[in-house]
Motif scaffolding. Structure first.
Motif, short mmCIF file in Angstrom:
data_model
loop_
_atom_site.label_atom_id
_atom_site.label_comp_id
_atom_site.label_asym_id
_atom_site.label_seq_id
_atom_site.Cartn_x
_atom_site.Cartn_y
_atom_site.Cartn_z
N TYR A 5 0.97 -1.24 0.12
CA TYR A 5 -0.08 0.01 -0.06
C TYR A 5 0.81 1.17 0.09
O TYR A 5 0.16 2.29 -0.14
CB TYR A 5 -0.88 0.03 1.32
N LYS A 6 1.98 1.07 0.05
CA LYS A 6 2.99 2.41 0.13
C LYS A 6 2.70 3.32 1.33
O LYS A 6 2.82 4.55 1.22
CB LYS A 6 3.08 3.06 -1.12
N MET A 7 2.12 2.87 2.47
CA MET A 7 1.84 3.91 3.56
C MET A 7 1.69 3.09 4.85
O MET A 7 1.74 1.93 4.73
CB MET A 7 0.53 4.29 3.37
N ASP A 8 1.80 3.70 5.98
CA ASP A 8 1.93 3.02 7.25
C ASP A 8 0.70 2.68 7.77
O ASP A 8 -0.57 2.97 7.11
CB ASP A 8 2.75 3.94 8.30
N LEU A 9 0.47 2.19 8.91
CA LEU A 9 -0.68 1.49 9.15
C LEU A 9 -1.91 2.59 9.67
O LEU A 9 -3.13 2.46 9.53
CB LEU A 9 -0.70 0.49 10.43
N GLU A 10 -1.30 3.69 10.15
CA GLU A 10 -2.09 4.60 10.80
C GLU A 10 -2.87 5.45 9.52
O GLU A 10 -4.09 5.62 9.46
CB GLU A 10 -1.22 5.61 11.49
N THR A 11 -2.06 5.76 8.34
CA THR A 11 -2.44 6.28 7.27
C THR A 11 -3.59 5.37 6.69
O THR A 11 -4.63 5.75 6.31
CB THR A 11 -1.24 6.62 6.24
N PHE A 12 -3.11 4.42 6.34
CA PHE A 12 -4.14 2.98 5.97
C PHE A 12 -5.41 3.08 6.57
O PHE A 12 -6.72 3.14 5.93
CB PHE A 12 -3.48 1.75 5.91
N ALA A 13 -5.45 3.05 8.11
CA ALA A 13 -6.61 2.96 8.80
C ALA A 13 -7.61 4.13 8.50
O ALA A 13 -8.68 4.04 8.50
CB ALA A 13 -6.44 3.05 10.13
N LEU A 14 -6.95 5.43 8.33
CA LEU A 14 -7.64 6.68 8.20
C LEU A 14 -8.24 6.98 6.69
O LEU A 14 -8.80 8.06 6.65
CB LEU A 14 -6.92 7.89 8.69
N SER A 15 -7.61 6.18 5.87
CA SER A 15 -7.73 6.59 4.45
C SER A 15 -9.20 5.79 3.98
O SER A 15 -9.42 4.68 4.36
CB SER A 15 -6.62 5.89 3.67
N PRO A 16 -9.95 6.50 3.05
CA PRO A 16 -10.97 5.75 2.61
C PRO A 16 -10.79 4.23 1.74
O PRO A 16 -9.64 4.44 0.99
CB PRO A 16 -11.59 6.75 1.41
N LYS A 17 -11.22 3.39 1.71
CA LYS A 17 -10.91 2.01 1.22
C LYS A 17 -11.39 1.83 -0.35
O LYS A 17 -12.40 1.18 -0.72
CB LYS A 17 -11.27 0.82 2.22
N THR A 18 -10.88 2.86 -1.16
CA THR A 18 -11.12 2.69 -2.38
C THR A 18 -10.06 2.61 -3.38
O THR A 18 -8.78 2.74 -2.72
CB THR A 18 -11.93 3.99 -3.03
N GLY A 19 -10.13 2.35 -4.63
CA GLY A 19 -9.10 1.88 -5.42
C GLY A 19 -8.01 1.10 -4.86
O GLY A 19 -8.40 -0.18 -4.61
N LEU A 20 -6.73 1.02 -4.95
CA LEU A 20 -5.84 0.19 -4.46
C LEU A 20 -6.15 -0.30 -2.99
O LEU A 20 -5.83 -1.40 -2.51
CB LEU A 20 -4.33 0.83 -4.38
N LEU A 21 -6.29 0.82 -2.12
CA LEU A 21 -6.74 0.37 -0.73
C LEU A 21 -7.91 -0.61 -0.54
O LEU A 21 -8.15 -1.18 0.56
CB LEU A 21 -7.16 1.60 0.03
N SER A 22 -8.74 -0.85 -1.52
CA SER A 22 -9.83 -1.58 -1.70
C SER A 22 -9.29 -3.20 -1.79
O SER A 22 -9.90 -4.08 -1.57
CB SER A 22 -11.13 -1.29 -2.50
N LYS A 23 -8.14 -3.45 -2.38
CA LYS A 23 -7.62 -4.66 -2.41
C LYS A 23 -7.02 -5.23 -1.43
O LYS A 23 -6.29 -4.56 -0.73
CB LYS A 23 -6.74 -4.36 -3.91
N ASN A 24 -7.11 -6.63 -1.25
CA ASN A 24 -6.33 -7.11 -0.26
C ASN A 24 -5.18 -7.97 -1.01
O ASN A 24 -5.47 -9.12 -1.62
CB ASN A 24 -7.30 -8.22 0.49
N PRO A 25 -3.90 -7.88 -0.67
CA PRO A 25 -2.86 -8.29 -1.46
C PRO A 25 -2.58 -9.73 -0.89
O PRO A 25 -2.00 -10.60 -1.59
CB PRO A 25 -1.55 -7.54 -1.08
N PHE A 26 -3.43 -10.26 0.38
CA PHE A 26 -3.13 -11.37 0.90
C PHE A 26 -4.58 -12.39 0.75
O PHE A 26 -4.42 -13.12 1.73
CB PHE A 26 -2.59 -11.26 2.39
N ARG A 27 -5.20 -11.63 -0.02
CA ARG A 27 -6.71 -12.58 -0.04
C ARG A 27 -6.41 -14.08 -0.09
O ARG A 27 -5.61 -14.62 -0.94
CB ARG A 27 -7.30 -12.11 -1.12
N PRO A 28 -7.30 -14.72 0.48
CA PRO A 28 -8.51 -14.21 1.22
C PRO A 28 -7.88 -14.15 3.13
O PRO A 28 -8.60 -14.00 3.70
CB PRO A 28 -9.18 -15.69 1.45
N PHE A 29 -6.65 -13.86 3.17
CA PHE A 29 -5.99 -13.67 4.57
C PHE A 29 -6.12 -12.21 4.88
O PHE A 29 -6.07 -11.36 4.03
CB PHE A 29 -4.71 -14.25 4.62
#
Length: 125
Positions: A5-29
């Protein structure tokens, strides 16, 4: 996670889950990992009725479920379930996350991640 995701956990948590952030690279984990381990198909992770049905199935089939995230408490519950003595218990901490690599999250970030894991909280309550 930061590599994908190219960001830390804090930034990820507070960002809208759209685009790349809506994808799970470890699916289904990752999302509802515990329910996946118990056999819930990833397509049903967002179905409250499917999650509730799986929770009821787990409750019917298991009298004790241990959680690695609550290891010490789980070991005490297992000791009691198996009628063991304290002397029967041995715990060696291996492969634990180093203190310097742990991440602190702000309260808004914790709440944002909590909203993503509502079904998990339902499972462990």
């Amino acid at each position: 996670m930061s590599g994908f995701y190219k960001m830390d956990l804090e930034t990820f948590a507070l960002s809208p889950k759209t685009g790349l952030l809506s994808k799970n690279p470890f699916r289904p984990f990752g999302q509802n990992q515990l329910l996946h381990d118990f056999g819930l198909h990833p397509d049903n992770f967002n179905s409250s009725s499917a999650v509730l049905d799986k929770i009821l199935e787990i409750e019917a089939n298991f009298n004790l479920v241990l959680l690695a995230e609550r290891f010490q408490e789980s070991m005490i519950l297992m000791k009691n379930e198996l009628c063991w003595e304290q002397s029967d218990m041995l715990n060696m901490k291996l492969n634990a996350r180093q203190e310097k690599k742990k991440t602190s999250l702000s309260e808004p970030a914790r709440q944002a991640l909590g909203n993503e894991t509502n079904d998990f909280r339902c499972l462990v309550c």
